[in-house]
Design an enzyme around this catalytic site. Sequence first.
Site, PDB file in Angstrom:
ATOM      1  N   HIS A 191     -58.583 -16.723 -19.317  1.00  0.00           N
ATOM      2  CA  HIS A 191     -58.063 -16.764 -20.598  1.00  0.00           C
ATOM      3  C   HIS A 191     -58.769 -17.067 -21.808  1.00  0.00           C
ATOM      4  CE1 HIS A 191     -53.952 -18.200 -22.052  1.00  0.00           C
ATOM      5  NE2 HIS A 191     -54.517 -19.629 -22.379  1.00  0.00           N
ATOM      6  N   GLU A 192     -59.302 -18.402 -21.267  1.00  0.00           N
ATOM      7  CA  GLU A 192     -60.377 -19.305 -22.748  1.00  0.00           C
ATOM      8  C   GLU A 192     -61.054 -17.947 -23.138  1.00  0.00           C
ATOM      9  OE1 GLU A 192     -58.616 -21.542 -23.335  1.00  0.00           O
ATOM     10  OE2 GLU A 192     -57.831 -21.786 -21.789  1.00  0.00           O
ATOM     11  N   HIS A 242     -58.925 -16.090 -25.957  1.00  0.00           N
ATOM     12  CA  HIS A 242     -59.015 -16.715 -26.956  1.00  0.00           C
ATOM     13  C   HIS A 242     -59.743 -16.019 -27.697  1.00  0.00           C
ATOM     14  CE1 HIS A 242     -55.293 -19.561 -27.124  1.00  0.00           C
ATOM     15  NE2 HIS A 242     -55.439 -19.687 -25.762  1.00  0.00           N
ATOM     16  N   GLU A 262     -50.549 -17.826 -25.783  1.00  0.00           N
ATOM     17  CA  GLU A 262     -51.042 -17.731 -24.492  1.00  0.00           C
ATOM     18  C   GLU A 262     -50.685 -16.953 -23.490  1.00  0.00           C
ATOM     19  OE1 GLU A 262     -52.588 -20.855 -23.346  1.00  0.00           O
ATOM     20  OE2 GLU A 262     -52.954 -21.396 -25.076  1.00  0.00           O
TER      21      GLU A 262
END
Length: 266
Positions: A90-91, A94, A121
């Site tokens: 997930h990061e 980003h 998100e």
Amino acid sequence: MEADAKPRPHDGPDAENLLRAALRERMRQLAEAYGLSVPGRDAFNLMSGVPAELRFLPMGDRDGAYDPEHGVILINSEMQPQRQRFTLAHEISHALLLADDDLLSDLHDAFEGEQLEEELEALCNLGAATLLMPGALVREVIERFGETGRALAELTRRADVSATSALYTLAEASETKVLYAVCAPVRSSAGNGPITVRASEGSRHFRYSLTEGTPVPEDHPLVLALASGLETRDQSYIPFRSGKKMKAAVVAFPQLRRVLVSFTVS
């Protein structure tokens, strides 16, 4: 609207849906390309294409964070390994999103405030799922095991992700009228209680879902699957909380004291 103008949410729900679909496709492409560029999907290899250092430390209620200014990805060291892995993906998503000026610009043009954060998100969750469960793997699992509870179990195992993460990815890729669910007994100091629904998601061709906490009747095939430890296939029903029983072909696969199940409706 000019011929080359992008749809904006204020153009109506259809335009907003089109925009959101375009953003999701772009995020999926970014994650797929990145996944192909790294040699593996363990933490070390996943980080190999990101200009950041990976650190694990206690973070309280936070799962993780990406700090582009200082070039660091933080992961909560107190989480379970599977959750840490998804958080890392997930990061990384980003980082991929922030490096794509066009995608970032479109997001900021279309959304603002809390809605912008929600969209960011959601896109990064999609990116994480794509990194850990690439399209080729999902298609291979479906081709071999069909759109079934067994496929859900295999995707969970082979991608090393939570059953809930695999559930949403498999549902999105499914072409039949199918509902997937993760079910498990309620645990207490007195022992195991009734089996209830922990999560569920239907394919885009099936608009129903099961409410979290819905109890499963004792005569249902998925209860037999958990008790026997064997895959169970039967013509049965979807046990909605309201008491309604929708006829469905059930494939229930026990895995780690839970049952991964598919309900296929003709």
